[in-house]
Design an enzyme around this catalytic site. Structure first.
Site, PDB file in Angstrom:
ATOM      1  N   LYS A   1      49.668  53.798  56.311  1.00 32.03           N
ATOM      2  CA  LYS A   1      50.780  54.431  55.583  1.00 32.03           C
ATOM      3  C   LYS A   1      50.351  55.762  54.983  1.00 32.03           C
ATOM      4  CE  LYS A   1      51.455  51.081  52.595  1.00 32.03           C
ATOM      5  NZ  LYS A   1      50.394  50.136  52.936  1.00 32.03           N
TER       6      LYS A   1
ATOM      7  N   ARG B   1      56.701  47.293  46.280  1.00 30.16           N
ATOM      8  CA  ARG B   1      55.742  46.282  46.733  1.00 30.16           C
ATOM      9  C   ARG B   1      56.307  44.875  46.570  1.00 30.16           C
ATOM     10  NH1 ARG B   1      50.950  49.422  47.460  1.00 30.16           N
ATOM     11  NH2 ARG B   1      49.095  48.169  47.461  1.00 30.16           N
TER      12      ARG B   1
ATOM     13  N   ARG C   1      36.341  52.999  49.099  1.00 28.43           N
ATOM     14  CA  ARG C   1      37.193  52.596  47.984  1.00 28.43           C
ATOM     15  C   ARG C   1      36.712  51.293  47.369  1.00 28.43           C
ATOM     16  NH1 ARG C   1      43.564  52.918  49.237  1.00 28.43           N
ATOM     17  NH2 ARG C   1      43.485  50.914  48.172  1.00 28.43           N
TER      18      ARG C   1
ATOM     19  N   ARG D   1      44.328  41.408  48.729  1.00 27.47           N
ATOM     20  CA  ARG D   1      45.398  42.393  48.970  1.00 27.47           C
ATOM     21  C   ARG D   1      46.267  41.971  50.146  1.00 27.47           C
ATOM     22  NH1 ARG D   1      41.854  47.269  49.762  1.00 27.47           N
ATOM     23  NH2 ARG D   1      43.730  48.489  50.091  1.00 27.47           N
TER      24      ARG D   1
HETATM   25  P1  AMP Z   1      47.261  51.107  47.655  1.00 26.59           P
HETATM   26  O1  AMP Z   1      46.465  52.368  47.580  1.00 26.59           O
HETATM   27  O2  AMP Z   1      48.714  51.354  47.932  1.00 26.59           O
HETATM   28  O3  AMP Z   1      46.653  50.097  48.585  1.00 26.59           O
HETATM   29  O4  AMP Z   1      47.225  50.458  46.185  1.00 26.59           O
HETATM   30  C1  AMP Z   1      45.992  50.106  45.565  1.00 26.59           C
HETATM   31  C2  AMP Z   1      46.274  49.135  44.411  1.00 26.59           C
HETATM   32  O5  AMP Z   1      47.111  49.774  43.440  1.00 26.59           O
HETATM   33  C3  AMP Z   1      47.001  47.857  44.796  1.00 26.59           C
HETATM   34  O6  AMP Z   1      46.124  46.865  45.311  1.00 26.59           O
HETATM   35  C4  AMP Z   1      47.629  47.473  43.468  1.00 26.59           C
HETATM   36  O7  AMP Z   1      46.667  46.925  42.596  1.00 26.59           O
HETATM   37  C5  AMP Z   1      48.034  48.826  42.895  1.00 26.59           C
HETATM   38  N1  AMP Z   1      49.399  49.226  43.311  1.00 26.59           N
HETATM   39  C6  AMP Z   1      49.745  50.257  44.111  1.00 26.59           C
HETATM   40  N2  AMP Z   1      51.066  50.335  44.263  1.00 26.59           N
HETATM   41  C7  AMP Z   1      51.582  49.311  43.541  1.00 26.59           C
HETATM   42  C8  AMP Z   1      52.907  48.845  43.316  1.00 26.59           C
HETATM   43  N3  AMP Z   1      53.971  49.441  43.863  1.00 26.59           N
HETATM   44  N4  AMP Z   1      53.068  47.763  42.506  1.00 26.59           N
HETATM   45  C9  AMP Z   1      52.012  47.158  41.934  1.00 26.59           C
HETATM   46  N5  AMP Z   1      50.734  47.533  42.114  1.00 26.59           N
HETATM   47  C10 AMP Z   1      50.515  48.611  42.922  1.00 26.59           C
END
Ligand code: AMP
Length: 309
Positions: A13, A88, A160, A171
Site C-alpha cells: 500500500k 482499519r 522497522r 499484525r
Molecule cells: P502501518 O504502517 O500502516 O502498518 O501501521 C503501523 C502501526 O500503526 C499499526 O500496526 C498500528 O499499531 C498503528 N496504526 C496505523 N494505522 C492505524 C489505524 N488506522 N488504526 C489503528 N492503529 C493504526
C-alpha cells in the site's frame, strides 16, 4: 481523487500510494507514518501509542480519528488524497464516511491490494527503509547495492521495529479479524476495486492506473455510502413512544365509526385509499469490476481468508 488503499501489512500500500501521490498530485496520508513520526519525535501522542504499535495492535480509534480529521481538513487534501492504513476497522470506516459527508467529499473507491500470505511474509521480514529519504528496499527481492545503505542518498537503512516475526504475526491476525471485514463492507456498497498486488512495483502500478484512470478522468462517478443509521432512541424514550402509540390507537378505536374500528392500530392508508404493504425490492447485487467470474457474495479476497491465518 479520493481513495482508500486496503490490504494486509506488506501488500504494498505504502509503495503504491507514494507513486499515486506523485501521479495525481494529491497527498499520501498514512496513519502508520503519522504515528511513527509522533513516536520518533517523542511527543505525548507518540508515548501514548508506542505500546500498541510495538505489539502490532491497533492504536485507539479516538487517537487515529483525531489525527485523520485534522489531516483531511488541511488545504492540500481538498483536491483529493490517498489513505493508506486507514480505515482499519468498521468503526473507522463509518467515521470516515461521516467526516467526508460533512466535507462534501465522498470517497471515489476503496482499492484492495490482493497479495498471498507467503509473499506478505517475505516482504515484511525483508523490508528495509532509508531513514533519510524514505526509499524502500527488500533484502530478498530488491536489495540495495551495499548492505544496509541507501542507493539513492547513502544513508543507513532501517528495519522497522514492528517488522519482526512476532509482531508481524500479530499484525496479520489483527488485519484478518478487524480490517479484512472492510473488504466485504466496501464490496457490498459497490465501492470496492481489487488489484493483484503481486509483481514488480511498476507492474502493480500499471494495474492500479488501469483501475483508477476512469475515475481520475471523471468517467465514473463515486458511489455514495449509505445514509448514516438513524440514532436509536433510549430504552425509556422507546417505551414511552410505544405507549403513546398504543394510547392513540385505543383512543382512535373508541371514537371511530364501526367500519373504521377494524382499521384502528393498523398503518394509515395512503391518500389514494390503497393500504397495501410497501413491497421492497431486494438490494441490487454489487459487482467486482473487471472480474467477470467473481461472485459478489464470495469475492476473491474472501476466498483467500484461510491462507492469511
Ligand atoms: P502501518 O504502517 O500502516 O502498518 O501501521 C503501523 C502501526 O500503526 C499499526 O500496526 C498500528 O499499531 C498503528 N496504526 C496505523 N494505522 C492505524 C489505524 N488506522 N488504526 C489503528 N492503529 C493504526
Amino acid at each position: 481523487m479520493r481513495i482508500v488503499l486496503l490490504g494486509a501489512p506488506g501488500s504494498g500500500k505504502g509503495t503504491q500510494a507514494k507513486k499515486l501521490a506523485v501521479k495525481y498530485r494529491i497527498p499520501h496520508i498514512s496513519t502508520g507514518d503519522l504515528l511513527r513520526s509522533a513516536l520518533a519525535s517523542g511527543t505525548p501522542l507518540g508515548l501514548q501509542v508506542k505500546a500498541a504499535m510495538d505489539a502490532g495492535q491497533l492504536v485507539s480509534d479516538d487517537i487515529v480519528l483525531g489525527i485523520i480529521r485534522e489531516r483531511l481538513r488541511s488545504s492540500d487534501a481538498k483536491k483529493g488524497f490517498i489513505l493508506d492504513g486507514f480505515p482499519r476497522n468498521i468503526a473507522q470506516a463509518q467515521s470516515l464516511d461521516g467526516m467526508l459527508r460533512i466535507l462534501n467529499q465522498p470517497l471515489d473507491c476503496a482499492v484492495l491490494m490482493d497479495v498471498d500470505f507467503d509473499v506478505l511474509m517475505q516482504r515484511l521480514t525483508g523490508r528495509r527503509t532509508c531513514e533519510n529519504c524514505g526509499a524502500t528496499y527488500n533484502i530478498y527481492t530488491n536489495p540495495p547495492r551495499l548492505d544496509d545503505q541507501c542507493d539513492r542518498c547513502g544513508a543507513a537503512l532501517r528495519h522497522r521495529a514492528d517488522d519482526n516475526e512476532v509482531t508481524i504475526g500479530n499484525r496479520l491476525r489483527v488485519y484478518e479479524s478487524q480490517t479484512k471485514p472492510l473488504v466485504d463492507l466496501y464490496l457490498n456498497q459497490g465501492r470496492l476495486e481489487s488489484v493483484n498486488g503481486v509483481g514488480s512495483e511498476d507492474e502493480v502500478f500499471r494495474r492500479m492506473l488501469n483501475t483508477l484512470e476512469p475515475i481520475a478522468r471523471g468517467l465514473r462517478k463515486p458511489k455514495l455510502p449509505p445514509p448514516p443509521p438513524v440514532k436509536a432512541k433510549s430504552p425509556a424514550k422507546a417505551a414511552l413512544a410505544a405507549k403513546g402509540k398504543l394510547l392513540s390507537a385505543e383512543a382512535a378505536s373508541k371514537t371511530a365509526k364501526p367500519q373504521q374500528k377494524a382499521q384502528a392500530g393498523k398503518p394509515a392508508a395512503s391518500k389514494t385509499g390503497s393500504a397495501k404493504p410497501v413491497s421492497r425490492k431486494p438490494a441490487a447485487q454489487p459487482k467486482l469490476r473487471g472480474k467477470k467470474t467473481a461472485k459478489p457474495s464470495r469475492p476473491k479476497a474472501a476466498s483467500k481468508r484461510k491462507k492469511h491465518r
